[in-house]
Every structure is written in structure tokens, then in C-alpha cells.
Write a protein that holds these residues in place. Sequence first.
Motif, mmCIF file in Angstrom:
data_model
loop_
_atom_site.group_PDB
_atom_site.id
_atom_site.type_symbol
_atom_site.label_atom_id
_atom_site.label_comp_id
_atom_site.label_asym_id
_atom_site.label_seq_id
_atom_site.Cartn_x
_atom_site.Cartn_y
_atom_site.Cartn_z
ATOM 1 N N ASN A 1 12.135 -24.469 11.439
ATOM 2 C CA ASN A 1 11.191 -23.460 11.911
ATOM 3 C C ASN A 1 11.371 -22.223 11.043
ATOM 4 N N VAL A 2 10.264 -21.678 10.608
ATOM 5 C CA VAL A 2 10.305 -20.510 9.734
ATOM 6 C C VAL A 2 9.769 -19.307 10.499
ATOM 7 N N HIS A 3 10.651 -18.358 10.756
ATOM 8 C CA HIS A 3 10.261 -17.156 11.500
ATOM 9 C C HIS A 3 10.199 -15.978 10.546
ATOM 10 N N TYR A 4 9.101 -15.218 10.642
ATOM 11 C CA TYR A 4 8.979 -14.055 9.756
ATOM 12 C C TYR A 4 8.158 -12.969 10.430
ATOM 13 N N ASP A 5 8.705 -11.763 10.387
ATOM 14 C CA ASP A 5 7.940 -10.573 10.768
ATOM 15 C C ASP A 5 7.986 -9.617 9.584
ATOM 16 N N ASP A 6 6.826 -9.089 9.214
ATOM 17 C CA ASP A 6 6.810 -8.086 8.146
ATOM 18 C C ASP A 6 7.628 -6.868 8.570
ATOM 19 N N HIS A 7 8.396 -6.346 7.647
ATOM 20 C CA HIS A 7 9.077 -5.063 7.839
ATOM 21 C C HIS A 7 8.064 -3.947 7.544
ATOM 22 N N ASP A 8 8.263 -2.791 8.144
ATOM 23 C CA ASP A 8 7.343 -1.673 7.874
ATOM 24 C C ASP A 8 7.228 -1.388 6.380
ATOM 25 N N ASN A 9 8.342 -1.583 5.674
ATOM 26 C CA ASN A 9 8.322 -1.359 4.220
ATOM 27 C C ASN A 9 7.368 -2.349 3.521
ATOM 28 N N ASP A 10 7.374 -3.589 4.019
ATOM 29 C CA ASP A 10 6.475 -4.612 3.440
ATOM 30 C C ASP A 10 5.014 -4.204 3.664
ATOM 31 N N ILE A 11 4.747 -3.698 4.868
ATOM 32 C CA ILE A 11 3.361 -3.335 5.210
ATOM 33 C C ILE A 11 2.907 -2.130 4.375
ATOM 34 N N ALA A 12 3.796 -1.151 4.244
ATOM 35 C CA ALA A 12 3.457 0.032 3.444
ATOM 36 C C ALA A 12 3.210 -0.366 1.991
ATOM 37 N N MET A 13 4.034 -1.267 1.488
ATOM 38 C CA MET A 13 3.876 -1.709 0.106
ATOM 39 C C MET A 13 2.570 -2.486 -0.066
ATOM 40 N N ARG A 14 2.274 -3.354 0.892
ATOM 41 C CA ARG A 14 1.042 -4.149 0.793
ATOM 42 C C ARG A 14 -0.191 -3.245 0.805
ATOM 43 N N ASN A 15 -0.176 -2.246 1.678
ATOM 44 C CA ASN A 15 -1.309 -1.328 1.746
ATOM 45 C C ASN A 15 -1.483 -0.576 0.425
ATOM 46 N N HIS A 16 -0.365 -0.149 -0.134
ATOM 47 C CA HIS A 16 -0.418 0.546 -1.420
ATOM 48 C C HIS A 16 -0.960 -0.395 -2.500
ATOM 49 N N ALA A 17 -0.473 -1.627 -2.482
ATOM 50 C CA ALA A 17 -0.874 -2.602 -3.506
ATOM 51 C C ALA A 17 -2.354 -2.953 -3.373
ATOM 52 N N TYR A 18 -2.828 -3.104 -2.142
ATOM 53 C CA TYR A 18 -4.262 -3.359 -1.934
ATOM 54 C C TYR A 18 -5.087 -2.216 -2.527
ATOM 55 N N GLN A 19 -4.624 -0.978 -2.267
ATOM 56 C CA GLN A 19 -5.334 0.193 -2.748
ATOM 57 C C GLN A 19 -5.390 0.230 -4.273
ATOM 58 N N GLN A 20 -4.222 0.015 -4.899
ATOM 59 C CA GLN A 20 -4.163 0.097 -6.365
ATOM 60 C C GLN A 20 -4.931 -1.059 -7.004
ATOM 61 N N GLY A 21 -4.778 -2.236 -6.414
ATOM 62 C CA GLY A 21 -5.496 -3.397 -6.945
ATOM 63 C C GLY A 21 -6.997 -3.200 -6.839
ATOM 64 N N SER A 22 -7.438 -2.662 -5.720
ATOM 65 C CA SER A 22 -8.864 -2.392 -5.528
ATOM 66 C C SER A 22 -9.341 -1.356 -6.539
ATOM 67 N N ASP A 23 -8.508 -0.327 -6.777
ATOM 68 C CA ASP A 23 -8.885 0.700 -7.749
ATOM 69 C C ASP A 23 -9.045 0.127 -9.157
ATOM 70 N N VAL A 24 -8.164 -0.812 -9.495
ATOM 71 C CA VAL A 24 -8.266 -1.450 -10.816
ATOM 72 C C VAL A 24 -9.642 -2.099 -10.956
ATOM 73 N N TYR A 25 -10.051 -2.830 -9.939
ATOM 74 C CA TYR A 25 -11.327 -3.541 -10.038
ATOM 75 C C TYR A 25 -12.521 -2.592 -9.921
ATOM 76 N N ARG A 26 -12.384 -1.554 -9.103
ATOM 77 C CA ARG A 26 -13.465 -0.567 -9.028
ATOM 78 C C ARG A 26 -13.677 0.076 -10.390
ATOM 79 N N ALA A 27 -12.553 0.379 -11.040
ATOM 80 C CA ALA A 27 -12.639 1.018 -12.364
ATOM 81 C C ALA A 27 -13.319 0.093 -13.368
ATOM 82 N N ALA A 28 -13.199 -1.212 -13.138
ATOM 83 C CA ALA A 28 -13.824 -2.181 -14.046
ATOM 84 C C ALA A 28 -15.269 -2.468 -13.643
ATOM 85 N N GLY A 29 -15.723 -1.844 -12.547
ATOM 86 C CA GLY A 29 -17.133 -1.966 -12.172
ATOM 87 C C GLY A 29 -17.432 -2.933 -11.038
ATOM 88 N N ALA A 30 -16.433 -3.229 -10.196
ATOM 89 C CA ALA A 30 -16.659 -4.183 -9.104
ATOM 90 C C ALA A 30 -17.744 -3.705 -8.145
#
Lengths: 526, 189
Positions: free
Chosen positions: A416-445
Motif C-alpha cells: 500500500n502506498v500512502h502519500y500526502d503532499d507536504h505544504d512545501n510540495d504544494i507551494a512548489m507546485r503552485n510556483h511551478a505551474y505559474q512559471q511554466g504557464s508564464d513560459v508558454y504565455r510568453a511564447a504565445g499560448a
Amino acid sequence: MDYTNQRTFGHDDDGVVVVIGSGAGGGTLANGLAQQGIKVVLLEAGGLHSRTDFHTDEWRAYEQLSWLDPRTTSGSWRVAQDFPNLPAWICKTVGGSTTHWSACSLRIQPHEFQARTRYGDLEGATLLDWPIGYDDLAPYYDRTEKRLNVTRTNDIPGLPGNNNFKVMYTGAQKLGYECNTGRMAINSREMDGRGHCQQRGFCFQGCRSGAKWSTLNTEIPEALATGNCEMRTHAHVAEITHDASGKVTGVSYFDGNGEMRHQKARVVAVAGNSIETPRLLLNSASGQFPDGLANGSGHVGKHYMRHMTGSVYAAFEQPVHMYRGTVMAGIIPDEARHDEGRGFAGGYEMETIALGLPLAAAFLNPGAWGRDFTRMIDQYDHLAAMWLVGEDMPRDTNRITLNHDVRDQHGLPVANVHYDDHDNDIAMRNHAYQQGSDVYRAAGATDIYEVPPYPSTHNLGTCRMSEKPEDGVCNGFGQTHEVSNLFISDGSQFTTSAAENPTLTIIAMAMRQAEHIGQQMKAQAI
Amino acid sequence: MTHTSLSRRVFLKTSGGALVGTLAFTNGAVAMLAPSRSWAVTTEQFDDHQARTLLTFTRHLLPHDTLEDAVYALVVKDLDRQAADAQVRQQLTDGIATLDRKANGNWLSLDEDDRQTQVEAVAGSPFFKTVHGSAIVALYNNPLAFAHFGYGGGVDDAGYLHRGFSDIDWLPEPPIAVSGTIPNDAAPV
């Protein structure tokens, strides 16, 4: 490639080293030992599928290569909801998950070996410094990069960038990010008798051209050619056995006919990936080791890490055809640094990813239906995509345990694999989503889609290495603190996850471990 | 084999249905691939009405306005195969019957908005999940869908190296230093 055993060993030959698993860790270790003249029995739970057998049909390949034995999940991570019986996408085949990996070959950064010291004491995390540092691994990283013909090392040219790369590069430029086609264990030129990449786009399905490094097309045939290594396929290890002194004596396994066999051993090395490795130790509990083999400290199965992940898909007015060419075709490393100013510890990489239409439908928004979902699919040939992969926090509650209510085909309790995101994981994911989205917006998405984590391919930390025996399962060589002739030889050893794709490090550690085992055997220490 | 079971087999066979149709888009990617404009998919476990209901239900789940019914029919075919299992068959035929009952006889006769409302009402039910689980694979894992959505899939072992892997011309060309050159030997190894 010749996969014929040049030599076989008796089941009662107690001079062999048994290596369990033929992937990045096990395949490399088996060859490293065989090259020293050490007798090796390599046990692989899966069958042999060589490169001409591989499929360019995503679902067929998935059925052919994946570990599909039952597993269960719990915890608040979204994978448990979307894929309750598929926590991980890893392989059961000769070559293990090196048949499936993207071949992105990154070194762990020096500071990441000292996560506890550098990041401090994060609440709810079980951070610990590794017992080894970057300098211990550096010479083995050098050897690994040469061995794998990693691009952008040793004057090996980079791979030509595909369309998915071009989109990422354009956005990266506008944001001031670095971006190139990465360090890849994929031949950009014909080398070592393996051809160059044909940009087929099926890195995840087994590379038919053989341009991608895997233990299947390098370490295993070389190990077999020494005459010191016997590989047994369809050999599913059920238990590691030991004697009254607490030393391991061999392994019991089910062969391809479902018959229980026992192979004696002088040394046992476990490389079943970070779900099966702790499962095997837990399933090997005995009167002497009531909580599982080498688990006196209680850390076996704990601190399961799977990397902070997520993806950003973006649609453009013009076609992209992301599926053409290498899956990991471009990387932005700028956010992999540790910089608390961003509101989280550790860092992440942005790496292109591409899924074919069949897997895109399954993974882009699992369970979704209706027009919001189909709009994304309607844009399929206009999509570019990146995968976000970063350091996740170890937690003692994120763990592999035995589920005694669910049994596999051999009657063994499943993991059985148990996993809960740590707050640090969530903060990092949100930041990464933002930066990744910005990369594509800058390319004209025109549209941006934040895609949730897929089943884990980077499974880490469940038998972590530690300076002190009470803090982990094994020492800096992967030798278990409790049982001197038992080794952990896969990503389970990782004390922390670091941001980088783990395979290069697993291979470097296996090379180092092979030398260590050779020296200890010579010195009669094991 | 007894006469009774033979009759039963014949009965079951003839109780099956056939989805038939004509391609709606003469210039679409599917029409380019199809040998003729008419298509037919036979079913073993479902009659015509049941098969037609499953097709329309799937169109509500995964609506692609310009995707031919012929491709949705592949989902019905997959469900038909799964329904060889009696339990699955029961679940699906019950689900269809429920839709019809709530529609006072024939769910298919409702207008699109009313059908949609009823699909939303059963979202998450075992019937819904079975159809969705099949559809998410079967609708997108076939050459007709590949052509429609612009997925090239697996070409031969020569790959896309000389077939457009980097053919974007609407963005600036990245410098060689961050990318790489195409190997000289064009032939696959």
C-alpha cells in the motif's frame, strides 16, 4: 544483443551474489560485480522484451512493460483518487524502468545532499543529510556520463531540438531562463554500436532504435558475456532468508511456473524500485526480525518520496505536433536552485514532455468529461507540454506498508502506498505551474492547462541511507545497518529526493556499490 | 450440444444489433481514410436501440462535434466486447433501461439539452464509469481518431528525424549551441 546465459549456478551455490531487479540499480550492479569476476545470479520478475519487440502503440507498450501486479493507495494525493491501484508507472521487464525512462541525466546538486542542514527543520518533514556528499559521487558521475554517452558531457553534442523544444525555448528566452536540449543518455551520434536517435517519440515505450541507454542494451548483455552472471527471468522474489547469526543466506522466489525456489547467496542486493524493495523486506519478517528484515530502526517503507510533479500543457494557434521526437526534448534548470525567497525549500526542473493521443486522453485530466475536457483534446496537435519535477519533502507518514487484505498472484500481501503532499510540495507546485504557464504565455499560448501528477515514476527513499543506524536503513554504500551482507541498490537509498531525475544517481551509486562489495568480499568482511 | 442451447445461441446472436451510418463530413480526416462513406459496426450483446443509446451517451461524455459517429461506434464495440461478461452486460443494459425509464420510454427521443441533464444526473454512477472508462481508451486509441486529432503515432523505425520533428516555422530557430545538429547518416541503424 545476446541474452544467453554463458554459465549457470546451482541453487545451493552459496558463493553467489543475488541481485534482485535488473533496472538502473540492479542491472548496473550485476555488471559491475561480474566484471570483477564475482559470481552473480540476477533475478528479474519480468520477462525479456528486447528492442525489436517494443511497440509504438502506447497502450500495448504499457501492457507489455509495466508493473501491473496489484497495489493499493491511501492518502490525500490525487493519484490515489485517479489511479487507486496504480500508484506508480514503473516496469516489470528485463532492464526495469530504464526501458521506460526519458533518459534525462542530471547530477544531484551539492547542496541537495545536505537538505536538513540547508533547508532547516521543516515541520512535518523528516529531512536528513545524506551520509555521502557530492564529492563522494563525483568520480562515479564522471564514469556514468561516459558510460551512458550523456549529451553535453565529454564533448558529446546535444540532441537536435524538436517542435516541443522550440516552443519551450521561445518562452524561456522571453523570461530570461536558460533552456537547451539537456543532458540525455540518448545517442546524438552512433556510439558503442548503438545508433543515433531517430526522433520517433516513443522513449517511454522502449526505444526500438537502441539509441537510448538502458541496462537492457548495455549492462545486462555485458554482464552475461563475462560468464560470471546468470539472469533468471520471471523470477519473483518472495522472501530473503537468513540464519541464526542474522546474516542473509539467500532468497526464496517463484519461478515462471509458479514453483517456489530457493537460491543460496553470500550477499543479497535488492533493487526492486522503492515500492517493491521495502515490500520485500517487510514480507521477509521473521522471529528474529519481527518488523521486517533490516528494519530494527523502523524506517523500512517510510519517507516515501515521488517528487513534486505536475505538468503544464499549452495550446497555440499554429500546430506543434509535440509527439514527434524525444519526450524530454528541452529543459529549463533555473528554478532548481534553493532560494527561500520563493516561499519553499528546494527547487524544481521544467522539462518538456509529450504524450501520444491515447495516453493524453487518460492522463490530462483523469476522470474528466464534457466540453472542458474535450476542448483540450480537440487542440491535441496544437499542444506543447512540460513536466514539472522537483524535490518533495520526506515524511515518515508517507510510506509503503503491507496490505494483508489484498494478495498478489503468489498470495503475497501487496504494497500500500500512502502519500500526502507536504505544504512545501504544494507551494512548489503552485510556483511551478505559474512559471511554466508564464513560459508558454510568453511564447504565445492561447490556452493553458495545469495537469495533475501522473502515477509516480520517481519512487525514492523507502530504505534511506543514514549516518546513524537509528535514522535509516542503510549506510552510505547501501549496506544495511543491521545485516552486513544485505544491500539496497536502487532509489530506495535516497535520503532526500533532490530535484533531479534520479536515474543517473542510481547508476553512479550502483557503480560505487559494486566496487565496495568487491572490496568487502575480497577482505572477507562479507 | 443440445438443441435447446443451440437455439439459445442463435437467439442471442440474432438479438444483437448493428450500428450503421454514413460519414457526416466528406472532407474530414476520417473520410480520407475510410474506404467508403457508409459504415457499420455489429454488436453481439446489444440490440440496435441499446447500441444507439450507448453511442449517443458517449457523445455526451466526450463531445467532439466534428468527430464521426463511426469513431464513437468503436466505443460501443468495446463495450459490447466487455459485455460478454454477464455482470458488465447487466450493468450496461440496466443503465440504458434507467435512462429510458426516466425519459418516459426513450432517452434517445429527448432533445440534446434534456439528454445532457440526464447524463449529468448519473455522473459518477457505476454505469457512467464503465462507459467513461471504455470511452477514454477506445475513442482515442484508433487510426481514425489519430487522423482526426492530428496524432502521427508510430511511423516506421526511421522515426520523425526526417519527417518533421522540428518543422515549426512560426517560431525563431534556436541556435545550434542550445540544440544540436542532425546526424549525417540519414539511414536508420
